[in-house]
Structure formats: structure tokens, C-alpha cells
Design a protein around this motif. Structure first.
Motif, PDB file in Angstrom:
ATOM      1  N   CYS A   1      33.783  39.645  48.239  1.00 30.94           N
ATOM      2  CA  CYS A   1      33.995  39.898  47.190  1.00 30.94           C
ATOM      3  C   CYS A   1      35.659  40.296  47.330  1.00 30.94           C
ATOM      4  N   GLU A   2      36.419  40.389  48.019  1.00 34.49           N
ATOM      5  CA  GLU A   2      37.652  40.431  47.736  1.00 34.49           C
ATOM      6  C   GLU A   2      37.630  38.414  47.379  1.00 34.49           C
ATOM      7  N   HIS A   3      37.737  37.589  47.333  1.00 33.38           N
ATOM      8  CA  HIS A   3      37.577  35.829  47.234  1.00 33.38           C
ATOM      9  C   HIS A   3      37.032  35.887  46.269  1.00 33.38           C
ATOM     10  N   LEU A   4      35.852  36.588  45.790  1.00 31.11           N
ATOM     11  CA  LEU A   4      35.157  36.584  44.668  1.00 31.11           C
ATOM     12  C   LEU A   4      36.234  37.014  43.629  1.00 31.11           C
ATOM     13  N   ALA A   5      36.683  37.453  43.198  1.00 30.05           N
ATOM     14  CA  ALA A   5      37.597  38.681  42.097  1.00 30.05           C
ATOM     15  C   ALA A   5      39.205  38.017  42.505  1.00 30.05           C
ATOM     16  N   GLU A   6      39.318  37.090  43.876  1.00 28.62           N
ATOM     17  CA  GLU A   6      40.623  36.474  43.243  1.00 28.62           C
ATOM     18  C   GLU A   6      39.934  34.948  42.648  1.00 28.62           C
ATOM     19  N   PHE A   7      39.447  34.637  42.565  1.00 26.52           N
ATOM     20  CA  PHE A   7      38.390  33.687  42.240  1.00 26.52           C
ATOM     21  C   PHE A   7      38.412  33.727  40.532  1.00 26.52           C
ATOM     22  N   ALA A   8      38.256  35.008  40.182  1.00 28.34           N
ATOM     23  CA  ALA A   8      37.311  34.873  38.866  1.00 28.34           C
ATOM     24  C   ALA A   8      38.371  35.772  38.005  1.00 28.34           C
ATOM     25  N   ASP A   9      39.711  35.989  38.889  1.00 26.66           N
ATOM     26  CA  ASP A   9      41.248  36.253  38.232  1.00 26.66           C
ATOM     27  C   ASP A   9      42.286  35.200  37.916  1.00 26.66           C
ATOM     28  N   GLU A  10      42.528  34.784  39.347  1.00 30.46           N
ATOM     29  CA  GLU A  10      43.430  33.594  39.833  1.00 30.46           C
ATOM     30  C   GLU A  10      42.860  31.925  39.183  1.00 30.46           C
ATOM     31  N   VAL A  11      41.297  31.769  39.048  1.00 27.79           N
ATOM     32  CA  VAL A  11      41.814  30.901  39.898  1.00 27.79           C
ATOM     33  C   VAL A  11      40.551  30.361  37.904  1.00 27.79           C
ATOM     34  N   TYR A  12      39.183  30.981  37.442  1.00 27.17           N
ATOM     35  CA  TYR A  12      38.480  30.994  36.254  1.00 27.17           C
ATOM     36  C   TYR A  12      39.337  31.595  35.221  1.00 27.17           C
TER      37      TYR A  12
ATOM     38  N   ALA B   1      32.366  37.404  25.330  1.00 26.18           N
ATOM     39  CA  ALA B   1      31.248  36.321  24.961  1.00 26.18           C
ATOM     40  C   ALA B   1      32.718  35.137  23.570  1.00 26.18           C
ATOM     41  N   PHE B   2      33.509  35.948  23.403  1.00 27.62           N
ATOM     42  CA  PHE B   2      35.068  35.173  22.810  1.00 27.62           C
ATOM     43  C   PHE B   2      35.768  34.379  23.334  1.00 27.62           C
ATOM     44  N   SER B   3      35.903  35.371  24.568  1.00 30.14           N
ATOM     45  CA  SER B   3      37.073  34.752  25.625  1.00 30.14           C
ATOM     46  C   SER B   3      36.819  34.519  26.594  1.00 30.14           C
ATOM     47  N   ARG B   4      35.383  34.196  26.305  1.00 29.83           N
ATOM     48  CA  ARG B   4      34.764  33.733  28.051  1.00 29.83           C
ATOM     49  C   ARG B   4      35.689  34.210  29.060  1.00 29.83           C
ATOM     50  N   ARG B   5      36.113  35.786  29.005  1.00 28.84           N
ATOM     51  CA  ARG B   5      36.525  35.790  30.557  1.00 28.84           C
ATOM     52  C   ARG B   5      35.357  37.096  31.231  1.00 28.84           C
ATOM     53  N   ILE B   6      35.443  36.904  32.792  1.00 27.51           N
ATOM     54  CA  ILE B   6      34.835  38.000  32.899  1.00 27.51           C
ATOM     55  C   ILE B   6      35.501  39.660  32.890  1.00 27.51           C
ATOM     56  N   LEU B   7      34.290  40.203  32.310  1.00 30.17           N
ATOM     57  CA  LEU B   7      35.123  41.686  32.374  1.00 30.17           C
ATOM     58  C   LEU B   7      34.918  42.362  33.797  1.00 30.17           C
ATOM     59  N   ALA B   8      33.800  42.218  34.632  1.00 31.71           N
ATOM     60  CA  ALA B   8      33.553  42.692  36.071  1.00 31.71           C
ATOM     61  C   ALA B   8      32.630  42.414  36.201  1.00 31.71           C
ATOM     62  N   VAL B   9      32.606  42.758  37.209  1.00 33.95           N
ATOM     63  CA  VAL B   9      31.775  41.897  38.308  1.00 33.95           C
ATOM     64  C   VAL B   9      31.110  43.254  38.922  1.00 33.95           C
ATOM     65  N   TYR B  10      29.698  42.999  39.768  1.00 30.35           N
ATOM     66  CA  TYR B  10      29.264  43.924  40.795  1.00 30.35           C
ATOM     67  C   TYR B  10      28.993  42.611  41.441  1.00 30.35           C
ATOM     68  N   VAL B  11      28.837  43.448  42.976  1.00 27.66           N
ATOM     69  CA  VAL B  11      28.255  42.959  44.137  1.00 27.66           C
ATOM     70  C   VAL B  11      27.646  43.848  44.845  1.00 27.66           C
TER      71      VAL B  11
ATOM     72  N   THR C   1      42.321  56.353  45.948  1.00 29.06           N
ATOM     73  CA  THR C   1      42.683  55.122  45.987  1.00 29.06           C
ATOM     74  C   THR C   1      41.907  54.321  44.944  1.00 29.06           C
ATOM     75  N   GLU C   2      42.163  53.315  44.481  1.00 28.66           N
ATOM     76  CA  GLU C   2      41.449  52.922  42.963  1.00 28.66           C
ATOM     77  C   GLU C   2      40.072  52.820  43.485  1.00 28.66           C
ATOM     78  N   ILE C   3      38.670  52.633  42.605  1.00 29.76           N
ATOM     79  CA  ILE C   3      37.634  52.471  43.238  1.00 29.76           C
ATOM     80  C   ILE C   3      37.166  50.757  42.761  1.00 29.76           C
ATOM     81  N   TYR C   4      37.122  50.176  44.270  1.00 32.74           N
ATOM     82  CA  TYR C   4      36.617  48.994  43.754  1.00 32.74           C
ATOM     83  C   TYR C   4      37.068  48.276  44.386  1.00 32.74           C
ATOM     84  N   GLY C   5      39.176  48.141  44.890  1.00 32.81           N
ATOM     85  CA  GLY C   5      40.098  47.482  44.884  1.00 32.81           C
ATOM     86  C   GLY C   5      40.526  46.868  43.236  1.00 32.81           C
ATOM     87  N   GLU C   6      40.587  45.520  43.202  1.00 30.72           N
ATOM     88  CA  GLU C   6      41.638  45.093  42.193  1.00 30.72           C
ATOM     89  C   GLU C   6      40.365  44.961  41.249  1.00 30.72           C
ATOM     90  N   PHE C   7      38.809  44.285  41.539  1.00 32.70           N
ATOM     91  CA  PHE C   7      38.022  43.827  40.221  1.00 32.70           C
ATOM     92  C   PHE C   7      37.538  45.275  40.028  1.00 32.70           C
TER      93      PHE C   7
END
Length: 892
Positions: free
Chosen positions: A667-678, A545-555, A886-892
Motif C-alpha cells: 500500500c505504501e509503495h502503491l501510493a508513492e507510485f500513484a502520487d509521484e510517478v503516474y 475522467a477529465f484529468s485522468r488523476r487517481i482521486l482515491a485508492v483502497y486495497v 493520525t490521518e486515515i490511511y496515511g498519505e493515500f
């Protein structure tokens, strides 16, 4: 909590009666039933109490939760229990009738000096209840709220009954307690001896040193976490009730509590509102200086003129007066009742239009020149004398002659209603009872009924235009509420503005408040294997809520459940190694599950529940849902915007026929949108991007490394979902069956556990592993085809499993996925073609981490095959690139 010996000694010290001890023993014995899960209705949240070791439930965020914070940090409170039994109150109603009411107080509190019930309510609610029945709630002689029937019942038992009002809450103290909550809950102090000595030396040499100056002086030697830990551990003293720690320039730091005595401001005379800065000084303000009262009569650029009660006049330099105010020797205020908003001058100027002000400016210029301007249309001498007379009259009446020059032509005309009063009354009754009803009649139909009613009663009927204008002047919220219901009327409700300072609604730092919510994405997906339609996926977001940052996404394709909640919490810890202090959720059943509440209780997270059907309380998540749809999802092929007008949709534009996206690519492109665009886009409410706000918040408020949660087996087991039944029987020689697969562990060889039901948890990201609770511990179980699943990345297995399950669910509800079919799917050539790109990314991610750049999703299966073939030509064989872990759920 008190042990039996301490409780017995406390009983003897207070000399409590046998009946009082019985009440206390009953309350203490019934509390463990509400530790996690169950409890009362209308629960707005749960607080993990360190003092009690249980989850304390509350109904009000602004009153009861504040009371919990007060009791949690009050040394005189030994124990406290929420909703601990009901008592009967006997009193007379306002009409004199005797009432017997079964009442459940908010808390039962054990203090060092007494024990009893406490009821927490807002001041407005107490005023309303006191007006309704003064025999139940009233103000005593000291101006405090009391409940005479409650006090009578408690006194008979040797206990007490207290009414606590929101007026007593110090919101600065509440805000500071939330700010320091991480340090209060930490058992290990991050303060080193060298850091403590440096800080004590500074605050001893300069008592009352501002916290901001202390940060600057110790910038390279002491971390902010260490200073906050000193304040929480009372190793340095800060008055937590005076100034918020989030504003360090206003916080004074002392070496010990007694050092602050000389810095406290003396109490101001009753009826004066204190001020602390000369910059807000006004003519007419009253100052208290050396027990004498002074009135400000003039404020110059460098001097302030003061007039004492005995008519003594003095001038004080502005800088000297500012210093006296900061030292506490001078206090100043505006007299009670001084209100410039009700000034006739301001009222007349506020009601004047732009044209009226323009005409008044022209008249003022002519009055000052005392003649007509040759450049403007001349005015007669008589008109000029009339303007001057109006100027002098306004000067004498209001102290401002400009008001007398305002024209009064805008109020010309007869504005009285033409319709008779009986007609107006009948028309309003038809609007409120006939038009504003659940039947949702049209305006014309309701007007026809009104016209017939007027003819029957011999009244003049209003025109249709008049009827429509009367409807337009009705409050829209009330109109929509009666015609369409509460949910539709919510959009027309006025925003609630907090005019008094409370705790910030979005917190003071990252990870203080987070929101979790679900939404169904507006896009149709297809199977990456067959291309058949799989429907719309669900997305679960965890947002800071403070930074409006997306902390985690699950699809996922599954509807929202507690499994989605657990998975998004796991993803949050995997990415950031911590959980939020306060978690805001809605009224969904998935947020009230025992598994979810157990996870929050284990990591001491406070759960708050938003009011039902009130999306503004979840605006942090709702806004991100809208941004994700408008800027990403609605630009994809197969989006469902056109389905808003479903009857106009043809096969050529039906999203189910146009769908080309599959779950892995989305999921891959949604992660890229959240991390690199929004995350890097300027946010209008913040003035900077969410990522910059997030990083700046940690730099200012401390990293709080004591709250880091290791991503280990203990955490993973707590976040694992359970099957629908929760427990599964152990089958001899086969193990336990979870989600169509058999899992085996050597602990199942024990003859005592064969055929016994055991609690199981399955791993959504790795279908080759599950856990069973055997012999008082969680044991790891492996599936019958573990060798097939071994080496697959968890993201790869998750996406493959979800697609296969969803595909066959669409064909037949009776279809069951077994281990053999799942293994064949993973080993088939088609599955390898689809999943090859993911394996290459996993391999590249372990090396340089540069594989994730500028890849465009293929438009059809042929593009997918070409991309796969090209990757196969340029890379090693498939068997060589499968990573072991490998890491869980890629980079997101």
C-alpha cells in the motif's frame, strides 16, 4: 413538490376531470417507494432531483437524462415522475390486426398548463419504429413526432401524451447545465455585492462582452466562481443555448436578457448551412447581404470578389467582410448538395497508387515541355500526342487535365471468379452455417465437409486455399461472434465515433465525471507476521475522467463489495474534500446497494451505469489498471504473470513460493507510485501530466468551494459499512457484537432498548469504535478493549486487522477472531516489530513530513528485523511515539 393547497388550486385552475385527478394522485402517492434503492429494471443511472427531492432513475444517458435536465430547469414544470405506471395502447398493426399493448411511458409531467405522459426516444429509433408500424409512431403535419394511440388514451382522461425526440435536444444547453450544476445546487451564493457591481458595470458599458475578456478585466477583483455563480443565479445574462461556458471566448455576457436582442443573427434561407468566419470561405459560396444574394467568384489576399444575381460585380476588402459577418449583417453558406468528396477528380486521385502518381507527374512535365527531356528516357511523338489528348479530354470532362495522365495499367488482368456460382453459394453457406458456429470447427474440417457436399451435388469443389481466403474476407466481428460469443467479439467491434456535438465524454472540468472500478492485483502477498501466503489483494480506484488523476485508492483482501465503494468514497473526501458530480460505475451488485445509493443521494451525486461487458466505456480506469500492472506490479517479486500458462509453472517459479510483499508495504509503495510517478508523468491523451491538468482545470473553471464536504462525523457515519445482517440485538450488559467484538454505549442502559434490534455501523479503520442507531440518532460505541486500541493510527489498525483475519481464514473457516486474540496480536513483540516503522512515520508526518523518501522495501524478514532494530536505536521508546490521532490511511 406541490403541497396539498397548491395542488388543489392547480386542479381548479386547469379544471381537470375526476379521472385525471385520480391518475395524478395515484402517480404522486406511488413515488416515495422509489426514492432510493428499488425501482425498475435496465436502470442506467440515478439523478438527485432538487425539484422533486428524490432520486430520478433513467435508462438512457443521451435521451432520458437530457430530458431530466430540461425538466429540472424548466420553470413551467411543477413535478415530474419516472416510469409512473403503465397504460394500454390500442392500435392496428402494419398488417391490419388489432393490438393491445401495455406501455410504460418514460415520464409523467405536471406542467403549469397541462399534465400528461412523455416518451423520450432517439431520432433513429423513432424512424425505425415508424417504418415498422406507422400506426403507433408517425410524423404530424408540422414535422413533429406523435403517438396517435397514446394521444387517444390521454385525451379521454383530459391529459396529454407527447413524444420527444433526441433531435430536440440542445447539447450546448445540456453541457452548460452540467457545468453550472454545482452552483445551481448551492444554497449560499459566493457572490459579494462589490463583485456584482463591478461585473454589471463592465457588461453594461460593453454589451456582449466575451466571457474570456470579462475574466481578464476582473482578474484581481472577482473570482471565476463568483462570475459563474452570477450566471447560474441569472444576475447577469448568458444564453446557455448558444455557446459552451467551457469555451469562454465564444460566450457573450449581457447585463440583462433584453440586451441580447440586437445581437441575434437573422435566420438564414432554408437549405443553407450557416458559417461565422470568413476564414472558411470558398469560391462558389453564397452570401446573404442586405437581403441580396451574392456569389463568391474569387478570393484574393486582401479582396473578395462578389457577383450579385443581376450580374453586378463588386470587390470587398477581407477585413470589411469579416466585420460584416461578426456584426450579423452578412451570413454565408455553401449550397446544399455541394460535396467535394464525390468529385471525380478526388476519386481518381484517391484510387491511384504512389507509382501511378509518380508516372503522372513525369508525363505532366513532358506535356508542358512539349518534347522529350534529354535527361530521361525519350518517348515517341505518338505517345506524347496520346498523353496530350488524354489531358485535353480530362480537362473538358473533369476540369482537371492531370487526371487524364494517370496510367491505367494497374487494373489489367482477368479478375472474374473461376468457380461456378453454385459452388460459391454453397461455400458461403458452409462458412456461415458450418464454420461460423459454436462448435468452433477447424477450417480443414469444415472444408472437408464442403468437399463431400460438392461431390454429392456434382459441383466443382474449391481448393483449401480458396476456402481459407473466403473465410479471411468475412467480417471478423461476425465470425468471432458466432464462434466465441458476444464478449470475445467485443474486441472486434468498430469504435463508435460521435460525429455530432454532445456533452464531452470526459467532462469539462475536474470532479465533473469520475469512474470507480475494481481489479485483483497480479501479485501474491504474505503475512507480515508469519510469512504465510495470504493470496492476491483487490484494489478499488476512483479516477477523475477529465484529468485522468487517481482521486482515491483502497486495497483489501476482501472481494469487491459496497464496503469497498464506501471506503474509496471516504478516501476521496479525505484527500480532496469533495465528491464527483457524476459517478460512472459498472453493473456490479455493490454499486446498487441501498447504503451506496443513500450516500450518493445525500451529496447529490449522479450515478451512471456502464453497459455490461463493454470495457471501453470504462477505459479511464481500465487504462490505469494496465499502467499500474505493467509499470509497477509486474516488476515486483511474486507477481503472477507466469500463471497465464499455469500448466508450465514449476515450484521454482510459482509466485506463491516467491512472494515477499505484505499488505502495508504494498500500500505504501502503491501510493508513492500513484502520487509521484503516474501523477507527474506525461499523459499521451492530455499532452501534460494528470496533476498539471487537474490544477489547470481548477484554475480555469473555478474552485467551487461551495461543494466542499467536511470530513466530519456525519460524513463518516454515512460511509461506514454495516454488518452482513444490517441490524444487531443489544445484549444486556454486553452491548452489540460486531465482527467478533462487543461494543458498548451508555445509551444501551435504557431498558426500552435492551434486546431490541438496532442498526449498526462499524469503523474499518478503527476497530475500537462503532456506531449504533438508538433513540433516533447515531451514538458512538466503544469496544471492550478500547484502551488497547486507543492511540493506534487508523491505518495501523486496519492493516493489522485485515492481515489477522485473512491469515486465520486460510487455516479454518470455523475460526472466529475475538477481542482478546486481536489485542494480544497488537501487543505482541512481533506485531510491534512489524508496526514500528508505521508508528515512526506517523510521528514524523506530524513534524516535518519528510519521512517518506527513498525507502526500499526489505527483501526478507532479516532485512525487516535489521531495519526495525536500527529504527529502535535511533528513536524514542515505542510508548512515546504512539500518536493519539493520525490521518486515515496515511498519505493515500
Amino acid at each position: 413538490m406541490l403541497n396539498p393547497e397548491e395542488l388543489s388550486a392547480w386542479y381548479k385552475e386547469l379544471n381537470l376531470s375526476r379521472r385525471a385527478r385520480g391518475v395524478i394522485d395515484h402517480v404522486r402517492s406511488s413515488e416515495p417507494a422509489r426514492r432510493v434503492g428499488g425501482g425498475r429494471r435496465n436502470v442506467s443511472g440515478c439523478y438527485p432531483s432538487r425539484k422533486m427531492g428524490v432520486m430520478i432513475q433513467f435508462e438512457s444517458h443521451r435521451v432520458e437524462l437530457a430530458g431530466i435536465y430540461e425538466m429540472e430547469h424548466d420553470d413551467s414544470v411543477l413535478e415530474y415522475y419516472d416510469q409512473s405506471g403503465s397504460i394500454k395502447l390500442d392500435y392496428l398493426s402494419a398488417g391490419g390486426r388489432r393490438l393491445g399493448v401495455i406501455h410504460t411511458p418514460d415520464f409523467f409531467v405536471l406542467r403549469k398548463e397541462a399534465a400528461g405522459w412523455e416518451e423520450w426516444k432517439t431520432e433513429d429509433e423513432l424512424v425505425r419504429l415508424a417504418q415498422k408500424n406507422p400506426n403507433r409512431y408517425r410524423l404530424d403535419a408540422e414535422g413533429r413526432w406523435c403517438c396517435p394511440p397514446g394521444e387517444k388514451h390521454a385525451t379521454e382522461l383530459g391529459l396529454y401524451y407527447g413524444v420527444r425526440s433526441s433531435r430536440e435536444i440542445n447539447w450546448t444547453f445540456q453541457r452548460n447545465l452540467q457545468f453550472l450544476e454545482d452552483y445551481f445546487r448551492s444554497e449560499e451564493s459566493p457572490v459579494s455585492d462589490d463583485a456584482l457591481e463591478r461585473v454589471l458595470a463592465l457588461v453594461t458599458a460593453a454589451p456582449g462582452l466575451p466571457l474570456e475578456s470579462l475574466f481578464r478585466a476582473t482578474q484581481d477583483m472577482v473570482t471565476r466562481d463568483e462570475i459563474y455563480a452570477m450566471i447560474a443565479g441569472d444576475k447577469v445574462y448568458v444564453d446557455l443555448r448558444a455557446s459552451p461556458l467551457a469555451e469562454p471566448s465564444r460566450v457573450a455576457v449581457f447585463a440583462r436578457r433584453l440586451s441580447q436582442a440586437g445581437f441575434e443573427q437573422r435566420a438564414l434561407p432554408r437549405g443553407l448551412l450557416p458559417r461565422t468566419s470568413v476564414g472558411h470561405l470558398n469560391v462558389g459560396s453564397v452570401l446573404t447581404w442586405d437581403s441580396a444574394t451574392w456569389k463568391v467568384i474569387n478570393i484574393g489576399q486582401s479582396m473578395v470578389s462578389l457577383l450579385r444575381d443581376d450580374r453586378t460585380l463588386t470587390e470587398v476588402p477581407t477585413g470589411v467582410l469579416e466585420g460584416l459577418v461578426k456584426e450579423g449583417r452578412v451570413s454565408w453558406s455553401q449550397p446544399v448538395g455541394f460535396d467535394d468528396d464525390n468529385s471525380p477528380t478526388l476519386k481518381n486521385l484517391a484510387e491511384a497508387s504512389v507509382n501511378a502518381l509518380r508516372m503522372a507527374n513525369r508525363r505532366a512535365e513532358l506535356v508542358r515541355e512539349n518534347q522529350s527531356s534529354p535527361l530521361r528516357k525519350p518517348v515517341s511523338s505518338r505517345t506524347l500526342r496520346r498523353w496530350k489528348a488524354g489531358y485535353r479530354q480530362a480537362q473538358a470532362s473533369y476540369g482537371n487535365g492531370f487526371v487524364g495522365l494517370l496510367p491505367h495499367t494497374e487494373r489489367r488482368g482477368n479478375r472474374t471468379a473461376r468457380l461456378p456460382v453454385p459452388t460459391q453459394t454453397l461455400m458461403q453457406r458452409f462458412i456461415t452455417e458450418d464454420y461460423e458456429s459454436a462448435k468452433q470447427k477447424s477450417k480443414f474440417t469444415s472444408w472437408i465437409s464442403l468437399k463431400l457436399a460438392c461431390e454429392r451435388e456434382g459441383l466443382v469443389a474449391p481448393s483449401y486455399r480458396t476456402f481459407r481466403l473466403a473465410i479471411a474476407h468475412r467480417p471478423p466481428h461476425e465470425r468471432v461472434l458466432k464462434r466465441q460469443g458476444r464478449r470475445a467479439a467485443y474486441a472486434h467491434e468498430a469504435f463508435y465515433w460521435y460525429l455530432e456535438q454532445t456533452t464531452p465524454r470526459h467532462g469539462d472540468r475536474p470532479f465533473e465525471i469520475a469512474h470507480i472500478d475494481h481489479t485483483q492485483l497480479d501479485v501474491e502477498l504474505v503475512s507480515s507476521d508469519t510469512g504465510s501466503n495470504l493470496g492476491r489483494p483487490w484494489m478499488t480506484l476512483c479516477t477523475d475522467a477529465f484529468s485522468r488523476r487517481i482521486l482515491a485508492v483502497y486495497v483489501t483482501f476482501d472481494a469487491p463489495s459496497y464496503r469497498s465503494c464506501m471506503m474509496v468514497m471516504r478516501e476521496c473526501v479525505r484527500r480532496h474534500a469533495r465528491l464527483p458530480q457524476i459517478l460512472v460505475v459498472d453493473n456490479g451488485a455493490e454499486f446498487r446497494s441501498t447504503y451506496f445509493e443513500t450516500l450518493l443521494a445525500r451529496y447529490e451525486c449522479i450515478r451512471k451505469t456502464r453497459p455490461p461487458a463493454a470495457p471501453r466505456f470504462g477505459s479511464v480506469c481500465e487504462r490505469i489498471f494496465g499502467v499500474a500492472n505493467s509499470r509497477f506490479i509486474h516488476n515486483l517479486r511474486g507477481n503472477t504473470q507466469v500463471m497465464r500458462c499455469a500448466r508450465q509453472v514449476t515450484a521454482a517459479v510459482n509466485p506463491k513460493n516467491l512472494a515477499v510483499w505484505n499488505l502495508p508495504d504494498l500500500c505504501e509503495h502503491l501510493a508513492e507510485f500513484a502520487d509521484e510517478v503516474y501523477d507527474t508523468t506525461l499523459h499521451p491523451s492530455l499532452g501534460q501530466s494528470p496533476r498539471e491538468t487537474f490544477e489547470r482545470g481548477f484554475a480555469i473553471t473555478g474552485c467551487r468551494l461551495q461543494q466542499v464536504i467536511p470530513y466530519n462525523r456525519e460524513f463518516l457515519v454515512l460511509t461506514l459499512p454495516a454488518p452482513k445482517r444490517g441490524t444487531v440485538r443489544i445484549q444486556a450488559g454486553r452491548g452489540v457484537k460486531v465482527n467478533y467484538l462487543y461494543y458498548w454505549s451508555e445509551a444501551f442502559r435504557n431498558p426500552e432498548v435492551e434486546g431490541a434490534p438496532v442498526a449498526v455501523r462499524y469503523e474499518p479503520f478503527d476497530v475500537g469504535t462503532a456506531y449504533a442507531f438508538v433513540g433516533g440518532q447515531w451514538v458512538e460505541c466503544h469496544s471492550e478493549l478500547f484502551t488497547t486500541f486507543r492511540g493506534r493510527s487508523e491505518r495501523e489498525l486496519m492493516l493489522a486487522s485485515k492481515e489477522l483475519l485473512k491469515r486465520y481464514q486460510n487455516y479454518s473457516r470455523q475460526f472466529h477472531v475475538n477481542a482478546r486474540r486481536l489485542a494480544e496480536f497488537l501487543q505482541s513483540v512481533e506485531a510491534q516489530e512489524v508496526l514500528l516503522v508505521q508508528r515512526l512515520r506517523d510521528r514524523e508526518g506530524k513534524g516535518t513530513g519528510t519521512m517518506r523518501a527513498n525507502r526500499i522495501a526489505p527483501e526478507n524478514s532479516r532485512d525487516q528485523e535489521e531495519l526495525t532494530a536500527e529504527a529502535s536505536r535511533n528513536c524514542a521508546p515505542v510508548s512515546d511515539v504512539i500518536p493519539e490521532s493520525t490521518e486515515i490511511y496515511g498519505e493515500f
